[in-house]
Design a protein around this motif. Sequence first.
Motif, short mmCIF file in Angstrom:
data_model
loop_
_atom_site.label_atom_id
_atom_site.label_comp_id
_atom_site.label_asym_id
_atom_site.label_seq_id
_atom_site.Cartn_x
_atom_site.Cartn_y
_atom_site.Cartn_z
N ASP A 17 32.61 23.89 -41.24
CA ASP A 17 31.64 22.85 -41.61
C ASP A 17 31.55 21.87 -40.45
O ASP A 17 32.37 20.96 -40.31
N VAL A 18 30.54 22.06 -39.63
CA VAL A 18 30.45 21.29 -38.39
C VAL A 18 30.15 19.82 -38.63
O VAL A 18 30.33 18.99 -37.73
N THR A 19 29.71 19.46 -39.84
CA THR A 19 29.42 18.05 -40.12
C THR A 19 30.69 17.22 -40.23
O THR A 19 30.61 15.99 -40.31
N LYS A 20 31.85 17.86 -40.22
CA LYS A 20 33.11 17.12 -40.23
C LYS A 20 33.47 16.58 -38.85
O LYS A 20 34.45 15.84 -38.71
N GLU A 21 32.71 16.99 -37.84
CA GLU A 21 32.97 16.54 -36.47
C GLU A 21 31.77 15.77 -35.93
O GLU A 21 30.67 15.85 -36.46
N ASP A 22 32.01 15.06 -34.85
CA ASP A 22 30.98 14.19 -34.26
C ASP A 22 30.27 14.92 -33.12
O ASP A 22 30.60 14.75 -31.95
N TYR A 23 29.29 15.75 -33.48
CA TYR A 23 28.49 16.44 -32.48
C TYR A 23 27.17 15.71 -32.28
O TYR A 23 26.64 15.09 -33.21
N ARG A 24 26.63 15.83 -31.08
CA ARG A 24 25.35 15.16 -30.80
C ARG A 24 24.20 15.83 -31.53
O ARG A 24 23.29 15.17 -32.02
N HIS A 25 24.23 17.17 -31.61
CA HIS A 25 23.18 17.91 -32.30
C HIS A 25 23.79 19.06 -33.11
O HIS A 25 24.84 19.60 -32.74
N PHE A 26 23.09 19.40 -34.18
CA PHE A 26 23.52 20.47 -35.07
C PHE A 26 22.43 21.53 -35.18
O PHE A 26 21.24 21.25 -35.06
N THR A 27 22.89 22.76 -35.50
CA THR A 27 22.02 23.81 -36.03
C THR A 27 22.44 24.04 -37.47
O THR A 27 23.63 24.21 -37.75
N ILE A 28 21.48 24.06 -38.39
CA ILE A 28 21.76 24.47 -39.76
C ILE A 28 21.29 25.91 -39.92
O ILE A 28 20.13 26.23 -39.64
N ASP A 29 22.20 26.79 -40.31
CA ASP A 29 21.87 28.18 -40.61
C ASP A 29 21.96 28.35 -42.12
O ASP A 29 23.04 28.22 -42.71
N LEU A 30 20.83 28.64 -42.76
CA LEU A 30 20.80 28.69 -44.21
C LEU A 30 21.55 29.89 -44.77
O LEU A 30 22.13 29.81 -45.86
N ARG B 285 28.90 29.24 -49.57
CA ARG B 285 28.73 28.72 -50.93
C ARG B 285 28.70 27.20 -50.93
O ARG B 285 29.33 26.54 -51.76
N THR B 286 27.97 26.67 -49.97
CA THR B 286 27.83 25.23 -49.85
C THR B 286 26.37 24.85 -50.03
O THR B 286 25.47 25.66 -49.83
N ASP B 287 26.13 23.61 -50.40
CA ASP B 287 24.78 23.11 -50.64
C ASP B 287 24.13 22.79 -49.30
O ASP B 287 24.52 21.83 -48.62
N ALA B 288 23.14 23.59 -48.91
CA ALA B 288 22.50 23.41 -47.61
C ALA B 288 21.79 22.06 -47.51
O ALA B 288 21.80 21.43 -46.44
N LEU B 289 21.19 21.60 -48.60
CA LEU B 289 20.47 20.33 -48.55
C LEU B 289 21.43 19.16 -48.35
O LEU B 289 21.13 18.21 -47.62
N GLN B 290 22.60 19.24 -48.97
CA GLN B 290 23.60 18.20 -48.74
C GLN B 290 24.10 18.23 -47.30
O GLN B 290 24.33 17.18 -46.68
N MET B 291 24.26 19.43 -46.75
CA MET B 291 24.68 19.54 -45.36
C MET B 291 23.63 18.96 -44.43
O MET B 291 23.95 18.25 -43.47
N ILE B 292 22.36 19.24 -44.72
CA ILE B 292 21.28 18.68 -43.91
C ILE B 292 21.29 17.15 -43.99
O ILE B 292 21.09 16.46 -42.98
N ASP B 293 21.55 16.61 -45.18
CA ASP B 293 21.65 15.15 -45.32
C ASP B 293 22.75 14.60 -44.42
O ASP B 293 22.59 13.54 -43.80
N ARG B 294 23.89 15.29 -44.38
CA ARG B 294 25.00 14.82 -43.54
C ARG B 294 24.66 14.91 -42.06
O ARG B 294 25.11 14.08 -41.26
N MET B 295 23.89 15.90 -41.69
CA MET B 295 23.49 16.04 -40.28
C MET B 295 22.52 14.93 -39.88
O MET B 295 22.54 14.47 -38.74
N GLY B 296 21.66 14.53 -40.80
CA GLY B 296 20.74 13.44 -40.52
C GLY B 296 19.84 13.72 -39.33
O GLY B 296 19.37 14.84 -39.14
N ASP B 297 19.65 12.69 -38.50
CA ASP B 297 18.74 12.85 -37.37
C ASP B 297 19.37 13.60 -36.21
O ASP B 297 18.75 13.78 -35.16
#
Length: 205
Positions: free
Chosen positions: A161-174, A181-193
């Motif tokens: 779960d890459v949102t647990k770390e401080d990366y400058r940019h993320f890729t979300i793979d659905l 078995r994680t909620d993709a929309l919640q993960m996208i919310d954590r990734m933010g901008d």
Amino acid sequence: MAEPRDVVRIPDAKVALSTASVYPESTATAFEIAARLGYDGVEVMVWTDPVSQDIEALRRLSDYHRIPILAVHAPCLLITQRVWSTDPWTKLQRAQAAAEKLGAGTVVVHPPFRWQRQYARDFVEGVWRMAGETDVRFAVENMYPWRYRDREMLAYAPDWDVTKEDYRHFTIDLSHASTARTDALQMIDRMGDRLGHVHLADGRG
């Protein structure tokens, strides 16, 4: 009835066809399909197909089909451990160089495998350092725990779960989110901008 989520609109977002999505067909075939179907560009998965590893061959395909390369996926799969180099930092450097030469705005990279201990220890800081040296985005992709029957193995470090770390940019793979078995929309919310790249897929995990 629950209120609908706010609609996120991304101006001028481009839709690319991943060369990995046409497997077992070739990288060259992906360019032909992307052009024929009207995609905005391609994402090149650098892997065992020699064409995917050859910047000049990729440039010729892009020019011939008149379709740009929008992203380069670094060779960080189990089957690509010897592609470009056995050193993971060299792989990222070559992916960055390929993206710069081909005009791609994004390098997609997976978090390290746990057995890549030194690479994993330095990964977050190292990706930040590389991102500060180029206009190319290093978008770190969410992964998933490996499972066998009722057992689960954490194969990625610092975390799948890459949102647990401080990366400058993320890729979300659905499809990866589905497998995890994680909620993709919640993960996208954590990734933010910091969400810089999306892998759309129909995955049931």
